[in-house]
Write a protein that holds these residues in place. Structure first.
Motif, short mmCIF file in Angstrom:
data_model
loop_
_atom_site.label_atom_id
_atom_site.label_comp_id
_atom_site.label_asym_id
_atom_site.label_seq_id
_atom_site.Cartn_x
_atom_site.Cartn_y
_atom_site.Cartn_z
N VAL A 140 14.18 -3.17 11.20
CA VAL A 140 13.54 -2.13 10.40
C VAL A 140 14.09 -2.31 9.00
O VAL A 140 15.31 -2.30 8.80
N LEU A 141 13.23 -2.52 8.03
CA LEU A 141 13.64 -2.67 6.63
C LEU A 141 13.00 -1.57 5.79
O LEU A 141 11.78 -1.51 5.67
N ALA A 142 13.84 -0.72 5.23
CA ALA A 142 13.36 0.27 4.27
C ALA A 142 13.34 -0.39 2.90
O ALA A 142 14.20 -1.21 2.59
N ASN A 143 12.35 -0.05 2.11
CA ASN A 143 12.25 -0.57 0.73
C ASN A 143 12.32 -2.09 0.67
O ASN A 143 13.10 -2.66 -0.08
N VAL A 144 11.49 -2.75 1.47
CA VAL A 144 11.46 -4.21 1.48
C VAL A 144 11.10 -4.73 0.09
O VAL A 144 10.32 -4.11 -0.63
N HIS A 145 11.70 -5.85 -0.31
CA HIS A 145 11.46 -6.44 -1.62
C HIS A 145 9.99 -6.88 -1.73
O HIS A 145 9.44 -7.45 -0.79
N ASP A 146 9.38 -6.62 -2.88
CA ASP A 146 7.96 -6.92 -3.08
C ASP A 146 7.62 -8.40 -2.91
O ASP A 146 6.49 -8.75 -2.55
N ASP A 147 8.56 -9.31 -3.14
CA ASP A 147 8.28 -10.74 -3.03
C ASP A 147 8.13 -11.23 -1.59
O ASP A 147 7.64 -12.34 -1.36
N ASN A 159 0.80 -1.23 0.00
CA ASN A 159 0.00 0.00 0.00
C ASN A 159 0.83 1.28 0.00
O ASN A 159 0.52 2.24 0.69
N GLY A 160 1.93 1.32 -0.74
CA GLY A 160 2.72 2.53 -0.87
C GLY A 160 3.59 2.85 0.34
O GLY A 160 4.20 3.90 0.39
N LYS A 161 3.63 1.99 1.33
CA LYS A 161 4.47 2.24 2.50
C LYS A 161 5.92 2.01 2.12
O LYS A 161 6.24 1.20 1.26
N VAL A 199 14.35 -10.89 7.39
CA VAL A 199 15.55 -10.16 6.94
C VAL A 199 16.30 -10.99 5.90
O VAL A 199 16.73 -10.48 4.86
N ALA A 200 16.46 -12.29 6.16
CA ALA A 200 17.16 -13.17 5.21
C ALA A 200 16.41 -13.27 3.89
O ALA A 200 17.03 -13.27 2.81
N ALA A 201 15.09 -13.34 3.94
CA ALA A 201 14.28 -13.41 2.71
C ALA A 201 14.46 -12.14 1.88
O ALA A 201 14.66 -12.21 0.66
N ASP A 202 14.41 -10.99 2.54
CA ASP A 202 14.59 -9.72 1.84
C ASP A 202 15.97 -9.64 1.20
O ASP A 202 16.11 -9.29 0.03
N ALA A 203 17.01 -10.00 1.95
CA ALA A 203 18.38 -9.97 1.42
C ALA A 203 18.53 -10.94 0.26
O ALA A 203 19.18 -10.62 -0.75
N SER A 204 17.94 -12.11 0.36
CA SER A 204 18.02 -13.11 -0.71
C SER A 204 17.37 -12.60 -1.99
O SER A 204 17.95 -12.72 -3.08
N ALA A 205 16.16 -12.07 -1.86
CA ALA A 205 15.43 -11.58 -3.04
C ALA A 205 16.13 -10.42 -3.72
O ALA A 205 16.05 -10.27 -4.93
N LYS A 206 16.82 -9.61 -2.93
CA LYS A 206 17.54 -8.46 -3.50
C LYS A 206 18.89 -8.87 -4.11
O LYS A 206 19.42 -8.15 -4.94
#
Length: 184
Positions: A75-82, A2-4, A112-119
């Motif tokens: 805190v994750l800024a710009n978390v990956h959409d997946d 939602n644009g966050k 955190v690991a999922a976000d880092a992996s996807a990026k």
């Protein structure tokens, strides 16, 4: 989302103190609650979204005011959409290739690991399973070509290893179709 622009999570070892902390965190800043729930083994998590400053303020409040009850946080800024569909186990699966797994000791570290992996590499996050019926552990499943999955697993593991929350990782280059049926 939602644009966050950011998400944050605090994982508490006490349900009662987690509820009190969650109330204080929500009152601290203009945030939206994505999930607030009890998890195995008697943990409580609050996952919130909003602008980076609001998320940082709310997470800081939870971590600082309830430090003796905090297991992990982020805190994750710009978390990956997946990450969001993977948290819900709702990722549409187009092509199953190699399978990557990251197992962690906390909910926060798995996200955190999922976000880092996807990026880090061209992989599809399949699922981020958070501490339900697993004694507090969590895990991430992903698919893609073996090189991308290997790079993604390494990046995800590196993002949580230093904090001591990494349990194990694996890459299965060509999983048997029967395994896929049981897994996803």
């Amino acid at each position: 989302m939602n644009g966050k622009k950011a998400i944050g999570l605090v994982e508490f070892k006490s349900i009662a103190m987690g509820l009190v902390a969650a109330d204080n965190m929500i009152k601290t800043a203009n945030v939206d609650v994505i999930e607030a729930t009890v998890l195995c083994p008697g943990k409580y998590i609050l996952l919130i979204s909003g602008d980076v400053g609001s998320i940082q303020s709310a997470v800081d409040r939870g971590v600082n005011d309830f430090a003796e009850n905090v297991i992990d946080s982020f805190v994750l800024a710009n978390v990956h959409d997946d990450v969001f569909p993977a948290l819900n186990g709702a990722t549409p699966i187009d092509d199953l290739e190699s399978l990557g797994i990251i197992e962690t000791f906390s909910v926060a570290s798995a996200i955190v690991a999922a976000d880092a992996s996807a990026k880090a590499a061209a992989v599809e996050l399949l699922e981020v399973r958070i501490a339900r019926g697993m004694g507090g552990k969590s895990f991430v499943l992903m698919t893609g070509d073996v090189g991308a999955v290997t790079a993604a697993v390494e990046a995800g593991a590196a993002s949580v290893k230093e904090d001591g929350f990494l349990v194990s990782t694996a890459v299965i280059p060509n999983p048997d179709p029967k395994l896929w049926e049981m897994t996803v």
